[in-house]
Design an enzyme around this catalytic site. Structure first.
Site, mmCIF file in Angstrom:
data_model
loop_
_atom_site.group_PDB
_atom_site.id
_atom_site.type_symbol
_atom_site.label_atom_id
_atom_site.label_comp_id
_atom_site.label_asym_id
_atom_site.label_seq_id
_atom_site.Cartn_x
_atom_site.Cartn_y
_atom_site.Cartn_z
ATOM 1 C CB CYS A 77 42.674 72.652 -25.687
ATOM 2 S SG CYS A 77 43.959 73.812 -25.312
ATOM 3 N NE ARG A 125 36.861 72.256 -25.722
ATOM 4 C CZ ARG A 125 35.821 72.061 -24.504
ATOM 5 N NH1 ARG A 125 34.816 72.061 -24.743
ATOM 6 N NH2 ARG A 125 36.721 71.903 -23.494
ATOM 7 C CD1 TRP A 139 41.982 80.648 -25.906
ATOM 8 C CD2 TRP A 139 42.441 79.855 -23.703
ATOM 9 N NE1 TRP A 139 41.849 81.760 -24.993
ATOM 10 C CE2 TRP A 139 42.001 81.244 -23.782
ATOM 11 C CE3 TRP A 139 42.961 79.231 -22.718
ATOM 12 C CZ2 TRP A 139 42.368 81.893 -22.541
ATOM 13 C CZ3 TRP A 139 42.610 79.902 -21.510
ATOM 14 C CH2 TRP A 139 42.512 81.244 -21.681
ATOM 15 C CG ASN A 181 40.501 70.564 -22.657
ATOM 16 O OD1 ASN A 181 40.966 71.800 -22.450
ATOM 17 N ND2 ASN A 181 39.478 70.275 -22.487
ATOM 18 N N GLY A 182 43.497 70.902 -20.700
ATOM 19 C CA GLY A 182 43.671 71.095 -19.282
ATOM 20 C C GLY A 182 45.032 71.514 -19.013
ATOM 21 C CD GLU A 201 25.451 89.519 -21.557
ATOM 22 O OE1 GLU A 201 26.305 89.584 -20.763
ATOM 23 O OE2 GLU A 201 25.349 88.821 -22.546
ATOM 24 C CE LYS A 242 27.683 88.763 -24.964
ATOM 25 N NZ LYS A 242 27.298 87.820 -24.338
ATOM 26 C CD GLU A 254 32.152 87.859 -25.659
ATOM 27 O OE1 GLU A 254 30.942 88.489 -25.144
ATOM 28 O OE2 GLU A 254 32.308 86.668 -25.336
ATOM 29 C CG HIS A 305 28.529 109.613 -7.554
ATOM 30 N ND1 HIS A 305 28.519 110.566 -6.423
ATOM 31 C CD2 HIS A 305 27.159 109.080 -7.562
ATOM 32 C CE1 HIS A 305 27.281 110.674 -5.937
ATOM 33 N NE2 HIS A 305 26.367 109.801 -6.603
ATOM 34 C CE LYS A 334 29.697 79.392 -26.316
ATOM 35 N NZ LYS A 334 28.695 80.610 -26.122
HETATM 36 O O1 M6R Z 1 30.324 78.444 -20.102
HETATM 37 P P1 M6R Z 1 29.882 79.505 -19.058
HETATM 38 O O2 M6R Z 1 28.571 79.956 -19.045
HETATM 39 O O3 M6R Z 1 30.428 79.125 -17.489
HETATM 40 O O4 M6R Z 1 30.826 80.706 -19.472
HETATM 41 C C1 M6R Z 1 31.033 81.746 -18.499
HETATM 42 C C2 M6R Z 1 31.539 82.919 -19.261
HETATM 43 O O5 M6R Z 1 32.804 82.540 -19.810
HETATM 44 C C3 M6R Z 1 30.943 83.534 -20.772
HETATM 45 O O6 M6R Z 1 29.592 83.481 -20.135
HETATM 46 C C4 M6R Z 1 31.520 84.533 -21.295
HETATM 47 O O7 M6R Z 1 31.642 85.774 -20.566
HETATM 48 C C5 M6R Z 1 30.790 84.708 -22.756
HETATM 49 N N1 M6R Z 1 31.761 84.539 -23.711
HETATM 50 C C6 M6R Z 1 30.315 86.184 -22.890
HETATM 51 O O8 M6R Z 1 29.778 86.237 -24.088
#
Ligand code: M6R
Length: 611
Positions: A2, A27, A74, A100-101, A483, A487, A490, A506, A606
């Site tokens: 949030c 956020r 969020w 937020n929290g 990675e 990406k 996501e 396997h 994020k």
């Molecule tokens: O802020 P952080 O690097 O700790 O965040 C970790 C993950 O939430 C972040 O890398 C997430 O996997 C990305 N949105 C992927 O693109």
């Protein structure tokens, strides 16, 4: 999770709050809302959905006034809905709170308040805060907030207003980030700097257990217990444009293109002019003697940062020759890792606020390990709590999909591995100099890759028609494949799997069928022949293979595949910093081709500040 924002001054607060929230939507964007002191009293407007829904509602029924708080959500407790949106109020509608929290003991508090006659209108944990503050109020909002927080357990950054004292905005930070912006005749609160950057560059960063009382002309800082504190004001040197799209269609595309600068900025001042070694004057605890005493390393992180850690593991093992394990932060504590005082725990986090990473950091410190943070946010919780930290100078990353933060983490790992090798003498100066020279070419090599974005756009548009994909690689290429696959999932919502190429047969090879796209990373000279065998296994089952290879390896690969993207040649250890870039672009264009919201993929946020 949030985002919260607050304003007290002379401007139209609705405009300031909406502007601030637009910078914080990364956020969370399940709902948004604001509360403003109007001439009719404290009024709230909120709506499920993106900020645009709220903005439209406010166009029809604006809230006019110069003091207000805002929130972008969020969802954690309670589904996204108008009722569960913030700000929350008490039954008299005289107190309003953005949060937020997570309040961990909210059920207990809720039952207590219900027994005292309070009626709840939402399913959120936050609503207990507004009722608690109202209950504790006896003419002093600061004391009421302090007393209310004594009952709360968990994480909270709060913005609080009461109609009884309309010249005050109270802010509290406990385990969720919060900054105070200082203006002329106006002051601000925000979860993050971009929220207020358009109005001021002067900020205070609150620490856990601290609060601020803002009037339009002053800011008082104190602990939650009420002891006044002084704090150095930070002048932020980001420009407003840095925190905006800068002419690109999406933040993600802008951030992909900012990578050459992010590489240069992360290397700047850290490489000796004669390339004889690396300097990290900020590493006060990790002296050469301390590094020599380290017997094992744990790298702990989440998501993309975890993938950077997988690359970091190989780099440290190759440069220093000591054992490294990489763990997903949410699992780390539960496998009872063997941590001693000779363990170095490296936590990697772009935001520096990820709850699981922070919890792992604390667990490591409790067990006596030395903790090094690699983070992009100076002053973040991870940076402040770690024993040492390396900042990745990627600048603000707004798109939910991490790009430049990931590659800057790779650069930080490369520099740190070389620094460690030079400190302990595990590699000689000539070898280190060779790596550093190659590293200095990376930014320009990334620029050359970015010039070929159109080719990748065509490739991505073909792939976007499929519902399943695979990424394969060996060694460092496997880490990059993970990675690339994350990406793609996501932001394009294409189901994809990353596999160690040798592991495919396997089990997973059963999923390869006619026409399925497979991206094969082939940048490691010692593994190319084996990769070609794996590629042939895939092709024999109908897979369509697109290779991401480089000038050194292309000759051995191109005949075996259906298409190739050729990266500039670099040293094998450095290839991840190049190989991931075409994968980022393929994901971006695939997402675009499928009509998705690239910067704000569904169900994600994020900064993940809940476990
Ligand atoms: O802020 P952080 O690097 O700790 O965040 C970790 C993950 O939430 C972040 O890398 C997430 O996997 C990305 N949105 C992927 O693109």
């Amino acid at each position: 999770m949030c985002g919260i924002v607050g304003y007290i001054g002379a401007r139209d607060s609705q405009a300031v709050l909406l502007d601030g929230l637009s910078k914080l939507e990364y956020r969370g964007y399940d709902s948004a809302g604001i509360a403003v002191f109007t001439q009719d009293g404290l009024r709230v407007s909120k709506a499920k959905g993106r900020l645009a829904v709220l903005a439209e509602k406010l166009e029809d029924a604006p809230l006019k006034g110069s003091v207000g708080i805002g929130h972008t959500r969020w969802a954690t407790h309670g589904k996204p809905s108008d009722e569960n949106s913030h700000p929350h109020t008490d039954k008299t509608m005289k107190f309003s709170v953005v949060h937020n929290g997570i309040i961990e003991n909210y059920m207990e508090l809720k039952e207590e308040l219900i027994a005292q006659g309070v009626h709840f209108v939402s399913e959120t944990d936050t609503e207990v805060i507004s009722h608690l503050i109202a209950r504790e109020y006896d003419g002093d909002i600061v004391k009421a907030v302090q007393r209310a927080t004594e009952h709360m357990r968990g994480a909270f950054a709060l913005g609080v207003l009461t109609e009884h004292e309309p010249d005050k905005l109270v802010a509290v930070r406990f385990a969720s980030p919060l900054i105070i912006g200082i203006g002329e005749g106006e002051n601000f609160i925000g979860s993050d700097i971009p929220a207020i950057l358009q109005y001021t560059r002067r900020v205070y960063i609150l620490n856990d257990g601290e609060m601020a009382v803002l009037t339009k002309d002053a800011v008082e800082l104190m602990t939650i217990e009420g002891n006044f504190i002084s704090r150095e004001m930070i002048v932020v040197d980001w420009d407003v444009l840095t925190a905006e799209k800068g002419g690109y269609d999406h933040f993600m595309l802008k951030e992909i293109h900012e990578q050459p600068k992010a590489y240069r900025d992360t290397m700047r001042g850290r490489i000796n002019e004669d390339r004889s070694g690396v300097k990290f004057p900020e590493l006060k605890g990790l002296t050469p003697a301390k590094l020599s005493s380290i017997r094992n390393v744990h790298i702990v992180a989440c998501g993309t940062a975890y993938h950077a850690g997988l690359v970091g593991r190989t780099l440290i093992e190759q440069c220093v020759g000591i054992p490294v394990e990489t763990d997903v932060a949410s699992e780390y504590r539960y496998r009872s890792p063997i941590i001693t005082k000779d363990t170095l725990v490296i936590v990697v986090s772009q935001s520096g606020e990820t709850a699981d990473t922070l919890a792992a950091l604390r667990e490591a410190q409790r067990n006596g390990a030395h903790v090094l943070a690699i983070t992009n946010v100076v002053g973040s919780s991870v940076a402040r709590e770690a024993d040492d930290s390396i900042v990745t100078w990627a600048g603000p990353e707004i798109a939910v999909a991490s790009t430049k933060a990931y590659t800057s983490q790779l650069i930080a790992f490369m520099l740190f591995s070389l620094y460690w090798a030079q400190s302990t003498g595990s590699k000689d100066t000539a070898w280190i100099g060779q790596q550093l020279a190659a590293m200095e070419s990376l930014p320009e090599q990334v620029e050359r890759i970015l010039e070929q974005a159109d080719v990748l756009k065509d490739v991505a548009e073909g792939m976007a028609k499929h519902d399943n994909m695979f990424f394969i690689g060996r060694g460092l290429d496997y880490a990059v494949a993970l990675e690339g696959s994350l990406k793609l999932k996501e932001i394009s919502y294409i189901h994809s799997e990353a596999y160690a190429a040798g592991e495919l047969k396997h089990g997973t090879l059963a999923l390869i069928e006619d026409g399925i796209p497979v991206i094969a990373l082939t940048t490691q000279p010692t593994l190319v022949e084996k990769m070609v065998s794996n590629i042939k296994e895939v092709k024999a089952r109908g897979g369509v293979v697109y290779a991401v290879t480089d000038e050194t390896n292309v000759a051995g690969v191109e005949k075996a595949v259906d298409g190739t993207f050729v990266l500039p040649a670099t040293l094998p250890m450095l290839t991840p910093a190049l190989a991931v870039v075409p994968l980022q672009l393929i994901s971006y264009y695939a997402s675009l081709a499928r009509g998705n919201d690239v910067d704000k993929p569904r169900n994600l946020a994020k900064s993940v500040t809940v476990e």
